[in-house]
Design a protein around this motif. Structure first.
Motif, PDB file in Angstrom:
ATOM      1  N   LEU A 241      -8.003  -1.359 -11.014  1.00 41.01           N
ATOM      2  CA  LEU A 241      -9.233   0.308 -10.192  1.00 41.01           C
ATOM      3  C   LEU A 241      -9.287  -0.479  -9.202  1.00 41.01           C
ATOM      4  CD1 LEU A 241     -11.515   2.029  -9.630  1.00 41.01           C
ATOM      5  CD2 LEU A 241     -12.787  -0.087 -10.156  1.00 41.01           C
ATOM      6  N   VAL A 242      -8.848   0.048  -7.754  1.00 41.27           N
ATOM      7  CA  VAL A 242      -8.030  -0.252  -6.313  1.00 41.27           C
ATOM      8  C   VAL A 242      -8.989   0.884  -5.783  1.00 41.27           C
ATOM      9  CG1 VAL A 242      -6.331  -1.475  -7.366  1.00 41.27           C
ATOM     10  CG2 VAL A 242      -5.977   1.271  -6.596  1.00 41.27           C
ATOM     11  N   GLN A 243      -9.152   0.495  -4.309  1.00 40.97           N
ATOM     12  CA  GLN A 243      -8.997   1.932  -3.161  1.00 40.97           C
ATOM     13  C   GLN A 243      -8.417   2.043  -2.193  1.00 40.97           C
ATOM     14  OE1 GLN A 243     -12.096  -0.840  -0.851  1.00 40.97           O
ATOM     15  NE2 GLN A 243     -13.482  -0.174  -2.486  1.00 40.97           N
ATOM     16  N   THR A 244      -8.901   3.405  -1.889  1.00 39.36           N
ATOM     17  CA  THR A 244      -7.492   3.453  -1.056  1.00 39.36           C
ATOM     18  C   THR A 244      -7.060   3.275  -0.159  1.00 39.36           C
ATOM     19  OG1 THR A 244      -8.587   5.812  -0.980  1.00 39.36           O
ATOM     20  CG2 THR A 244      -7.719   6.250   0.660  1.00 39.36           C
ATOM     21  N   GLY A 245      -6.040   2.993   0.020  1.00 37.25           N
ATOM     22  CA  GLY A 245      -5.013   1.840   1.083  1.00 37.25           C
ATOM     23  C   GLY A 245      -4.575   0.959   0.782  1.00 37.25           C
ATOM     24  N   ASP A 246      -5.137   0.587  -0.745  1.00 39.25           N
ATOM     25  CA  ASP A 246      -5.107  -0.685  -1.568  1.00 39.25           C
ATOM     26  C   ASP A 246      -2.963  -0.436  -2.314  1.00 39.25           C
ATOM     27  OD1 ASP A 246      -8.025  -1.819  -2.655  1.00 39.25           O
ATOM     28  OD2 ASP A 246      -6.925  -2.071  -0.627  1.00 39.25           O
ATOM     29  N   SER A 247      -2.630  -1.494  -2.616  1.00 36.95           N
ATOM     30  CA  SER A 247      -1.462  -1.893  -2.925  1.00 36.95           C
ATOM     31  C   SER A 247      -1.642  -2.227  -4.399  1.00 36.95           C
ATOM     32  CB  SER A 247      -0.652  -2.834  -2.445  1.00 36.95           C
ATOM     33  OG  SER A 247       0.249  -2.524  -1.027  1.00 36.95           O
TER      34      SER A 247
ATOM     35  N   GLY B 152      12.705   3.889 -15.740  1.00 31.04           N
ATOM     36  CA  GLY B 152      12.180   4.873 -14.913  1.00 31.04           C
ATOM     37  C   GLY B 152      10.269   4.916 -15.247  1.00 31.04           C
ATOM     38  N   TRP B 153       9.476   5.396 -14.052  1.00 31.42           N
ATOM     39  CA  TRP B 153       8.078   5.756 -13.784  1.00 31.42           C
ATOM     40  C   TRP B 153       7.915   7.024 -14.692  1.00 31.42           C
ATOM     41  CZ3 TRP B 153       4.897   1.093 -15.611  1.00 31.42           C
ATOM     42  CH2 TRP B 153       5.511   0.121 -15.403  1.00 31.42           C
ATOM     43  N   PHE B 154       6.962   7.837 -15.196  1.00 28.22           N
ATOM     44  CA  PHE B 154       5.889   8.396 -15.017  1.00 28.22           C
ATOM     45  C   PHE B 154       4.449   7.971 -15.159  1.00 28.22           C
ATOM     46  CE2 PHE B 154       9.243  12.201 -16.305  1.00 28.22           C
ATOM     47  CZ  PHE B 154      10.397  11.293 -16.035  1.00 28.22           C
ATOM     48  N   ARG B 155       3.715   9.551 -15.047  1.00 30.05           N
ATOM     49  CA  ARG B 155       3.021   9.318 -14.731  1.00 30.05           C
ATOM     50  C   ARG B 155       1.840  10.702 -15.269  1.00 30.05           C
ATOM     51  NH1 ARG B 155       1.126   9.372  -7.973  1.00 30.05           N
ATOM     52  NH2 ARG B 155       1.639  11.421  -7.623  1.00 30.05           N
ATOM     53  N   GLN B 156       0.349  10.434 -15.586  1.00 33.67           N
ATOM     54  CA  GLN B 156       0.102  11.510 -15.986  1.00 33.67           C
ATOM     55  C   GLN B 156      -1.849  11.263 -15.673  1.00 33.67           C
ATOM     56  OE1 GLN B 156       0.075  11.939 -20.321  1.00 33.67           O
ATOM     57  NE2 GLN B 156      -0.744  14.552 -20.211  1.00 33.67           N
ATOM     58  N   ALA B 157      -2.382  12.150 -14.749  1.00 32.59           N
ATOM     59  CA  ALA B 157      -3.596  12.296 -14.531  1.00 32.59           C
ATOM     60  C   ALA B 157      -4.130  13.381 -15.343  1.00 32.59           C
ATOM     61  CB  ALA B 157      -3.630  13.024 -13.006  1.00 32.59           C
TER      62      ALA B 157
ATOM     63  N   SER C 258       1.930   1.656  -2.595  1.00 28.12           N
ATOM     64  CA  SER C 258       1.184   1.193  -1.663  1.00 28.12           C
ATOM     65  C   SER C 258       0.573   2.153  -0.700  1.00 28.12           C
ATOM     66  CB  SER C 258       2.575   0.752  -0.715  1.00 28.12           C
ATOM     67  OG  SER C 258       3.036  -0.885  -0.677  1.00 28.12           O
ATOM     68  N   SER C 259       0.076   1.772   0.038  1.00 27.42           N
ATOM     69  CA  SER C 259      -0.980   3.045   0.473  1.00 27.42           C
ATOM     70  C   SER C 259      -1.348   4.194  -0.721  1.00 27.42           C
ATOM     71  CB  SER C 259       0.614   4.075   1.547  1.00 27.42           C
ATOM     72  OG  SER C 259       0.146   3.216   2.289  1.00 27.42           O
ATOM     73  N   LEU C 260      -2.380   3.297  -1.268  1.00 29.64           N
ATOM     74  CA  LEU C 260      -2.681   3.526  -2.313  1.00 29.64           C
ATOM     75  C   LEU C 260      -3.620   5.311  -2.333  1.00 29.64           C
ATOM     76  CD1 LEU C 260      -2.764   1.291  -5.621  1.00 29.64           C
ATOM     77  CD2 LEU C 260      -1.061   3.520  -5.628  1.00 29.64           C
ATOM     78  N   GLU C 261      -3.661   6.220  -2.898  1.00 26.24           N
ATOM     79  CA  GLU C 261      -4.781   7.597  -3.046  1.00 26.24           C
ATOM     80  C   GLU C 261      -4.590   7.678  -3.614  1.00 26.24           C
ATOM     81  OE1 GLU C 261      -1.723  10.182  -1.235  1.00 26.24           O
ATOM     82  OE2 GLU C 261      -1.707   9.231   0.255  1.00 26.24           O
ATOM     83  N   PRO C 262      -5.995   8.085  -3.887  1.00 21.48           N
ATOM     84  CA  PRO C 262      -7.187   9.072  -5.215  1.00 21.48           C
ATOM     85  C   PRO C 262      -5.595   9.752  -5.794  1.00 21.48           C
ATOM     86  CG  PRO C 262      -8.597   9.697  -2.594  1.00 21.48           C
ATOM     87  CD  PRO C 262      -7.067   8.363  -2.502  1.00 21.48           C
ATOM     88  N   GLU C 263      -5.591  10.705  -4.750  1.00 19.85           N
ATOM     89  CA  GLU C 263      -4.322  11.721  -6.473  1.00 19.85           C
ATOM     90  C   GLU C 263      -3.188  10.601  -6.781  1.00 19.85           C
ATOM     91  OE1 GLU C 263      -6.496  14.149  -3.115  1.00 19.85           O
ATOM     92  OE2 GLU C 263      -5.044  11.311  -2.838  1.00 19.85           O
ATOM     93  N   ASP C 264      -3.279   9.349  -6.423  1.00 17.77           N
ATOM     94  CA  ASP C 264      -2.486   8.936  -6.878  1.00 17.77           C
ATOM     95  C   ASP C 264      -2.961   8.156  -9.128  1.00 17.77           C
ATOM     96  OD1 ASP C 264      -0.997   7.518  -4.564  1.00 17.77           O
ATOM     97  OD2 ASP C 264      -0.280   8.166  -4.864  1.00 17.77           O
ATOM     98  N   THR C 265      -4.231   8.747  -8.994  1.00 13.83           N
ATOM     99  CA  THR C 265      -4.931   8.199 -10.096  1.00 13.83           C
ATOM    100  C   THR C 265      -4.652   8.770 -11.180  1.00 13.83           C
ATOM    101  OG1 THR C 265      -7.749   7.653  -8.760  1.00 13.83           O
ATOM    102  CG2 THR C 265      -7.206   8.399 -11.511  1.00 13.83           C
TER     103      THR C 265
ATOM    104  N   VAL D  91      -4.474   3.690 -13.938  1.00 17.04           N
ATOM    105  CA  VAL D  91      -4.514   3.084 -12.444  1.00 17.04           C
ATOM    106  C   VAL D  91      -5.142   4.710 -11.680  1.00 17.04           C
ATOM    107  CG1 VAL D  91      -3.256   3.446 -10.046  1.00 17.04           C
ATOM    108  CG2 VAL D  91      -2.265   2.733 -12.553  1.00 17.04           C
ATOM    109  N   THR D  92      -6.273   3.892 -11.186  1.00 16.31           N
ATOM    110  CA  THR D  92      -7.736   4.283 -10.256  1.00 16.31           C
ATOM    111  C   THR D  92      -7.909   3.927  -9.143  1.00 16.31           C
ATOM    112  OG1 THR D  92      -8.752   4.152 -12.776  1.00 16.31           O
ATOM    113  CG2 THR D  92      -9.985   5.008 -10.507  1.00 16.31           C
ATOM    114  N   VAL D  93      -8.002   4.734  -8.415  1.00 13.87           N
ATOM    115  CA  VAL D  93      -8.141   4.694  -6.773  1.00 13.87           C
ATOM    116  C   VAL D  93      -9.358   5.203  -6.653  1.00 13.87           C
ATOM    117  CG1 VAL D  93      -6.813   4.704  -4.587  1.00 13.87           C
ATOM    118  CG2 VAL D  93      -5.151   4.783  -6.991  1.00 13.87           C
TER     119      VAL D  93
END
Length: 128
Positions: free
Chosen positions: A11-17, A35-40, A84-91, A124-126
């Motif tokens: 769990l990180v905050q917006t803008g964190d790495s 590779g890397w994939f993600r699923q929200a 880097s520069s993580l955003e809530p949409e990266d959760t 990963v939770t932003v």
């Protein structure tokens, strides 16, 4: 067979790495593209980034280009995703994949069916 284990989520905050790791065992990792994939929640699993076995080719989804960096250390059988520069949409749950069928191109790497091996994922939770 290749077994993949991801780690580094949290769990990180917006803008964190954050840096994710993917440790491989089994078939030689050094000859396998990865590779890397993600699923929200409520969404399909989507491509994030890929790297060729030698590291000479790297490919990214437009949504992460310039913010995420994929790399690998074949001596350690480990792949990485520096975010880097993580955003809530990266959760999302982030998955490592290996064993791409074919040459890594923007078309082949985005197809989930082309990847033979998958890890269990790391969350990963932003927060905003």
């Amino acid at each position: 067979q290749v077994q993949l284990v991801e780690s580094g989520g949290g769990l990180v905050q917006t803008g964190d790495s954050l840096r994710l790791s993917c440790v491989a065992s089994g078939r030689p990792f050094s000859t396998s593209h990865m590779g890397w994939f993600r699923q929200a929640p409520g969404k399909e699993r989507e491509f994030v980034a890929a790297i060729s076995w030698s590291g000479s080719i790297t490919l990214y989804a437009d949504s992460v280009k310039g913010r995420f960096t994929i790399s690998r250390d074949n001596a350690k059988n480990t792949g990485y995703l520096q975010m880097s520069s993580l955003e809530p949409e990266d959760t999302a749950v982030y998955y490592c994949a290996a064993g791409l069928h074919g040459i890594p191109t923007q078309t082949t790497v985005t197809s989930r069916d082309r990847w033979a091996y998958w890890g269990q994922g790391t969350q990963v939770t932003v927060s905003s």
